[in-house]
Design a protein around this motif. Structure first.
Motif, PDB file in Angstrom:
ATOM      1  N   ASP A  83       0.814  -1.212   0.000  1.00  0.00           N
ATOM      2  CA  ASP A  83       0.000   0.000   0.000  1.00  0.00           C
ATOM      3  C   ASP A  83       0.849   1.264   0.000  1.00  0.00           C
ATOM      4  O   ASP A  83       0.474   2.265  -0.632  1.00  0.00           O
ATOM      5  N   LYS A  84       1.969   1.223   0.718  1.00  0.00           N
ATOM      6  CA  LYS A  84       2.843   2.408   0.776  1.00  0.00           C
ATOM      7  C   LYS A  84       3.463   2.689  -0.590  1.00  0.00           C
ATOM      8  O   LYS A  84       3.668   3.851  -0.963  1.00  0.00           O
ATOM      9  N   ALA A  85       3.752   1.637  -1.336  1.00  0.00           N
ATOM     10  CA  ALA A  85       4.284   1.822  -2.694  1.00  0.00           C
ATOM     11  C   ALA A  85       3.236   2.496  -3.575  1.00  0.00           C
ATOM     12  O   ALA A  85       3.542   3.408  -4.360  1.00  0.00           O
ATOM     13  N   GLU A  86       1.982   2.077  -3.424  1.00  0.00           N
ATOM     14  CA  GLU A  86       0.903   2.675  -4.206  1.00  0.00           C
ATOM     15  C   GLU A  86       0.687   4.133  -3.810  1.00  0.00           C
ATOM     16  O   GLU A  86       0.419   4.993  -4.656  1.00  0.00           O
ATOM     17  N   GLU A  87       0.825   4.413  -2.504  1.00  0.00           N
ATOM     18  CA  GLU A  87       0.707   5.798  -2.016  1.00  0.00           C
ATOM     19  C   GLU A  87       1.778   6.681  -2.647  1.00  0.00           C
ATOM     20  O   GLU A  87       1.510   7.810  -3.063  1.00  0.00           O
ATOM     21  N   ALA A  88       3.004   6.162  -2.682  1.00  0.00           N
ATOM     22  CA  ALA A  88       4.119   6.922  -3.239  1.00  0.00           C
ATOM     23  C   ALA A  88       3.892   7.232  -4.714  1.00  0.00           C
ATOM     24  O   ALA A  88       4.142   8.355  -5.174  1.00  0.00           O
ATOM     25  N   GLU A 152       3.235  12.630   2.136  1.00  0.00           N
ATOM     26  CA  GLU A 152       3.719  13.942   2.578  1.00  0.00           C
ATOM     27  C   GLU A 152       5.158  14.161   2.151  1.00  0.00           C
ATOM     28  O   GLU A 152       5.526  15.257   1.691  1.00  0.00           O
ATOM     29  N   ALA A 153       6.011  13.138   2.299  1.00  0.00           N
ATOM     30  CA  ALA A 153       7.436  13.272   1.970  1.00  0.00           C
ATOM     31  C   ALA A 153       7.650  13.518   0.476  1.00  0.00           C
ATOM     32  O   ALA A 153       8.475  14.344   0.080  1.00  0.00           O
ATOM     33  N   VAL A 154       6.911  12.805  -0.358  1.00  0.00           N
ATOM     34  CA  VAL A 154       7.044  12.981  -1.812  1.00  0.00           C
ATOM     35  C   VAL A 154       6.563  14.367  -2.227  1.00  0.00           C
ATOM     36  O   VAL A 154       7.229  15.074  -3.003  1.00  0.00           O
ATOM     37  N   LYS A 155       5.418  14.779  -1.703  1.00  0.00           N
ATOM     38  CA  LYS A 155       4.870  16.090  -2.062  1.00  0.00           C
ATOM     39  C   LYS A 155       5.786  17.222  -1.589  1.00  0.00           C
ATOM     40  O   LYS A 155       5.936  18.236  -2.274  1.00  0.00           O
ATOM     41  N   ALA A 156       6.420  17.041  -0.433  1.00  0.00           N
ATOM     42  CA  ALA A 156       7.346  18.057   0.067  1.00  0.00           C
ATOM     43  C   ALA A 156       8.558  18.164  -0.841  1.00  0.00           C
ATOM     44  O   ALA A 156       9.019  19.265  -1.178  1.00  0.00           O
TER      45      ALA A 156
END
Length: 233
Positions: A83-88, A152-156
């Protein structure tokens, strides 16, 4: 005798021996006048600090989000599964993977501006210490690049967040935007960056902390900025 170009003559006329200190507005105006007309130059700030980063209590490092962005498209790699991979991916990460991404990086594919990892992936990422470390790309929980909140980290990373880290000579530097930015936008970014450096003053710093500041552009001269322009310097 080598004939001077028009730009070299203008530089000599404007700067002289270049010992003068400028306010930010004046320095930016000069960089605009002397800038290239062929491409959009990056504006950079460099600060010479009274620290010796060989000592742990004098290290200056952190993250700052520039309010007006950087003007650069940051390529982001994320180590995550499920799921975290899909979020990223949904957040805009350029590459998402696990062991496959590790092997790709070991083979020299390191064209990234930011590497992020979820905490459970650090066993994999740890094998890349000798590869990512020298490039300043190793994920670090203190910098928010080891986090379960990959969105959040990717968007930042994509939205104007920059990392700063003092070098051996006590210099910390960063791009703060493009010459195509408005004066106000560049001034906001300059203030945000310099304020972050001042707030990051380490406990072991002795004497004057901010010793010199310079503003430059990709093809432009380095102009000395009056340290009085920086609060707390």
């Amino acid at each position: 005798m080598t004939k001077q170009t028009k730009k070299q003559k203008l530089l000599a006329e404007k700067l002289g021996d270049n010992q003068q200190h400028y306010g930010f507005d004046e320095a930016l105006a000069m960089l605009r006048e002397l800038g290239s007309k062929k491409f959009d130059e990056t504006v950079e700030v460099a600060m010479n600090l009274g620290v010796d980063p060989r000592h742990a209590d004098q290290m200056v490092r952190g993250m700052i989000t520039l309010p007006s962005g950087t003007g650069k498209d940051v390529k982001v790699a994320v180590f995550a599964r499920g799921d975290k991979a899909e979020e990223a991916k949904a957040a805009g990460a350029d590459v998402v993977g696990a062991e496959d991404l590790m092997e790709d990086m070991q083979n020299g594919n390191l064209d990234y501006g930011r590497v992020i990892a979820t905490p459970d992936m650090m066993g994999v990422v740890g094998r890349l210490g000798k590869v990512l470390g020298p490039k300043g790309l190793m994920p670090n929980p203190k910098l928010g690049t080891v986090t379960p909140n990959v969105t959040e980290a990717v968007k930042a990373a994509k939205g104007g967040q920059v990392e700063f880290r003092v070098e051996k000579a006590g210099i910390v530097h960063s791009g703060i935007g493009k010459l195509s930015f408005s004066d106000e936008a560049l001034k906001e970014n300059f203030k945000a960056f310099t304020d972050a450096i001042v707030k990051a003053k380490p406990s072991g710093a002795k004497g004057k902390y901010v010793r010199k500041i310079a503003l430059t552009s990709t093809m432009g001269p380095g102009l000395k900025i009056d340290t009085a322009d920086v609060e707390g310097a």
